[in-house]
Motif scaffolding. Sequence first.
Motif, PDB file in Angstrom:
ATOM      1  N   TYR A  12       0.808  -1.212   0.000  1.00  0.00           N
ATOM      2  CA  TYR A  12       0.000   0.000   0.000  1.00  0.00           C
ATOM      3  C   TYR A  12       0.851   1.277   0.000  1.00  0.00           C
ATOM      4  O   TYR A  12       0.594   2.210  -0.758  1.00  0.00           O
ATOM      5  N   GLY A  13       1.850   1.317   0.870  1.00  0.00           N
ATOM      6  CA  GLY A  13       2.671   2.524   0.999  1.00  0.00           C
ATOM      7  C   GLY A  13       3.356   2.905  -0.307  1.00  0.00           C
ATOM      8  O   GLY A  13       3.369   4.073  -0.705  1.00  0.00           O
ATOM      9  N   ASP A  14       3.911   1.910  -0.980  1.00  0.00           N
ATOM     10  CA  ASP A  14       4.573   2.157  -2.261  1.00  0.00           C
ATOM     11  C   ASP A  14       3.579   2.678  -3.290  1.00  0.00           C
ATOM     12  O   ASP A  14       3.865   3.612  -4.038  1.00  0.00           O
ATOM     13  N   ALA A  71       0.732   4.229  -2.728  1.00  0.00           N
ATOM     14  CA  ALA A  71       0.257   5.571  -2.377  1.00  0.00           C
ATOM     15  C   ALA A  71       1.295   6.631  -2.759  1.00  0.00           C
ATOM     16  O   ALA A  71       0.957   7.676  -3.325  1.00  0.00           O
ATOM     17  N   ALA A  72       2.562   6.338  -2.470  1.00  0.00           N
ATOM     18  CA  ALA A  72       3.623   7.291  -2.805  1.00  0.00           C
ATOM     19  C   ALA A  72       3.738   7.454  -4.324  1.00  0.00           C
ATOM     20  O   ALA A  72       3.913   8.564  -4.838  1.00  0.00           O
ATOM     21  N   ARG A  73       3.627   6.330  -5.039  1.00  0.00           N
ATOM     22  CA  ARG A  73       3.704   6.375  -6.506  1.00  0.00           C
ATOM     23  C   ARG A  73       2.551   7.204  -7.078  1.00  0.00           C
ATOM     24  O   ARG A  73       2.752   7.997  -8.012  1.00  0.00           O
ATOM     25  N   LEU A 126       0.853   9.642  -5.631  1.00  0.00           N
ATOM     26  CA  LEU A 126       1.069  11.068  -5.355  1.00  0.00           C
ATOM     27  C   LEU A 126       2.082  11.656  -6.333  1.00  0.00           C
ATOM     28  O   LEU A 126       1.895  12.754  -6.850  1.00  0.00           O
ATOM     29  N   ALA A 127       3.149  10.907  -6.604  1.00  0.00           N
ATOM     30  CA  ALA A 127       4.189  11.400  -7.513  1.00  0.00           C
ATOM     31  C   ALA A 127       3.660  11.492  -8.941  1.00  0.00           C
ATOM     32  O   ALA A 127       3.937  12.454  -9.666  1.00  0.00           O
ATOM     33  N   SER A 171      -2.889  15.565   2.465  1.00  0.00           N
ATOM     34  CA  SER A 171      -3.268  14.203   2.795  1.00  0.00           C
ATOM     35  C   SER A 171      -2.908  13.885   4.234  1.00  0.00           C
ATOM     36  O   SER A 171      -1.802  14.199   4.686  1.00  0.00           O
ATOM     37  N   THR A 224      -7.645  12.557   1.751  1.00  0.00           N
ATOM     38  CA  THR A 224      -6.718  13.142   0.788  1.00  0.00           C
ATOM     39  C   THR A 224      -7.522  14.082  -0.100  1.00  0.00           C
ATOM     40  O   THR A 224      -8.542  13.683  -0.651  1.00  0.00           O
ATOM     41  N   SER A 246      -7.013  16.406  -3.368  1.00  0.00           N
ATOM     42  CA  SER A 246      -6.146  16.881  -4.445  1.00  0.00           C
ATOM     43  C   SER A 246      -6.859  17.997  -5.187  1.00  0.00           C
ATOM     44  O   SER A 246      -8.091  18.033  -5.250  1.00  0.00           O
TER      45      SER A 246
END
Lengths: 118, 118
Positions: free
Chosen positions: A28-30, A32-34, A36-37, A50, A60, A62
């Motif tokens: 999940y963390g990967d 979510a970060a991907r 956002l980027a 967020s 979150t 945007s």
Amino acid sequence: MTPLTSGFHPPYYAVIFSNQRTEMDAGYGDMAARMLALAAQQPGYLGVDSVRNAEGSGITVSYWRTLDDIAAWRRHTEHTEARHAGRAQWYRDFRVRIAKVEREYGWQIQDGTADPAA
Amino acid sequence: MTPLTSGFHPPYYAVIFSNQRTEMDAGYGDMAARMLALAAQQPGYLGVDSVRNAEGSGITVSYWRTLDDIAAWRRHTEHTEARHAGRAQWYRDFRVRIAKVEREYGWQIQDGTADPAA
């Protein structure tokens, strides 16, 4: 989430994504970060705020210039795949709202003065 | 923040309050709880989703039927006093956005089906 996003000059659009995570991590963390980027590279992207708490509740928001920009990001292949995975495993409950921001104002402790719609 | 708010039938309005707390407590929790309870009694109030993380970043989104309802809540005496105290001691940085919700949809793990704009 510091500093807060600001100064986008209304009108613009907000995608308000409120959600409750499952217990499952599974990358999940990967993801979510991907996301956002990747969102930040899309046309019309303005910014994001967020927050998630320890109980897995998240909001979150945007910000985007137009509804077409939001629709294009929604159609993005990698984002579409992430949404499907989100429904399959990461989110217990979520809600998406598309909203037109008509007014924005704020305040920062640094100067102590109101900052109407920068 | 469970369950998530839902089913408000667009169009309606969102107040997106993103903020960063100071280190100071000084009655913050009591004030925040009181404001949530008081808001819920106001005409046109639909609901609220609110999350704060361990670093003091928070997003609270309250939902209202009309802009006039939001303006009336903003003028409420006790709410006005709380906002002044917020600027004086509780918030390092905050941003308020008023937005018209045009679309709402969601999904819950319970039934596994999309739930377009209830």
